[in-house]
Scaffold this motif. Sequence first.
Motif: not given
Length: 452
Positions: A43-57, A88-89, A114-120
């Motif tokens: 529900h947050f506004k203004g976030i462009d998914p193309e500018k979002v990076l998840f780092i996992t592993g 985590l989320i 940074e995202t936990d591998e299981r929670y991507v």
Amino acid sequence: MKFHLALWFGKFINFLISMVDKSRGTNLAGEKAMKIDPLMVSHFKGIDPEKVLFITGTNGKSTTNNLINHIFKANGKKVVSNLEGANLIYGVCTALIKASSLGGTVKADYYIFETDERYVPVIREQLPAANLLITNLQKDQVQRNGDPDYIYRKLKDAVSGGDLRLFLNNDEPRTKSFDDDGKTVVTYGAEKHAEAFNKDASYVTMACPKCHHKIAFDYYNTDGIGRFHCVNCGHSSNAEADYSVTDADFTNRKFKIGGVDFDMPYDTPYMIYNYSAAAAVAKELAGISLEDSAKAFGNFKNVGGRFEILKYKNKTIKYMRIKQENPETLQTSINVMANDPNRKMVCLGLCPLVDLIPHYAVSFYAYDCDFSKLVRSDVEKYFCFSDHVCYDTVNRFIYEGVDPSMISVADTEDVNVIFKEIEEAETDNIYLITWLHTYEHMEKYIKEEGNK
């Protein structure tokens, strides 16, 4: 209305925490706020998914996240991120709560988490990131994860839609096998360097993630990562990664990427893949040139003290922080110690893993590691400490052929005991592996002693 109540409640929690300790509360606000609005992140506004990076592993998420943030900020980019490692989320939600307006709008150039591998898959349902970087997928947290292939299958489902730009480690078999799943694939890696090594033919590596036959490594740049190929299906490292560390000079702390000279902030082999990954993301995601990335490397300091130097009386204590739940990080640290030709003391504080109940206190991962090169190097003494697990660590050294008279043991993490043992060593070259909280107590002890 539910979202705004959750947001304001989360901001109030963050305010209260900041009054006590600004370094704490990395999950709490998000966790409590999402009890009011379970879909809050979406529900947050203004976030462009193309500018979002998840780092996992498995290994290297925090360091890579910290380095990418450092490069972006040094080049004038505004970034929202979870630098404290709450992956985590709830940690992602807390970071967004802190960065948003009272109306829930977030304004930034990039969003790097940074995202936990299981929670991507879970996080991406609410925050549909268009970019995913995978560091490596190795044995880790067996109580929760079981085995690496379990995590591999969960990630495979998450990326199978073909709508992601994937940043993949060219030299790690599981990670590299996602190269058929991305809308765009960018590979990063490292050429063979002076610290590379081989293992004898009896060593079983892993099954190919594509055909389940044997993976063979031509060499390892760090444990579990290096130039590889499947003996059956041809799955392999590319001949050259899109972004590759070359000319790694650990003595003078220099390397190159794409012919551009970089300073090496930390002269440990396991960091080089973090370096190439960060340079790849900076160029591909934000258009930051290699030259401009290189300028930022000179003053990078890793958050969380992954490798630090302590000076205590006439001793130099080299602290290596590792995730004490998998063999790869321990093996890499063992290799670093073994490659030091000077006389040394090894202080190994492998600890009980306090996670899911029942907690397990047997350092299983130590039995997956090869200690032979360390044992053959010039070690004056071994000191095994920590609650309970210290005896298991002693046995691991004895099984490797170490004379018991060279081993001291202490069923404690009392820093007074640790420093007393270090003081009694003749060598001033001390290697230390222990939990971060024990290291922090040691650091505080040294400061207090210096003020007396």
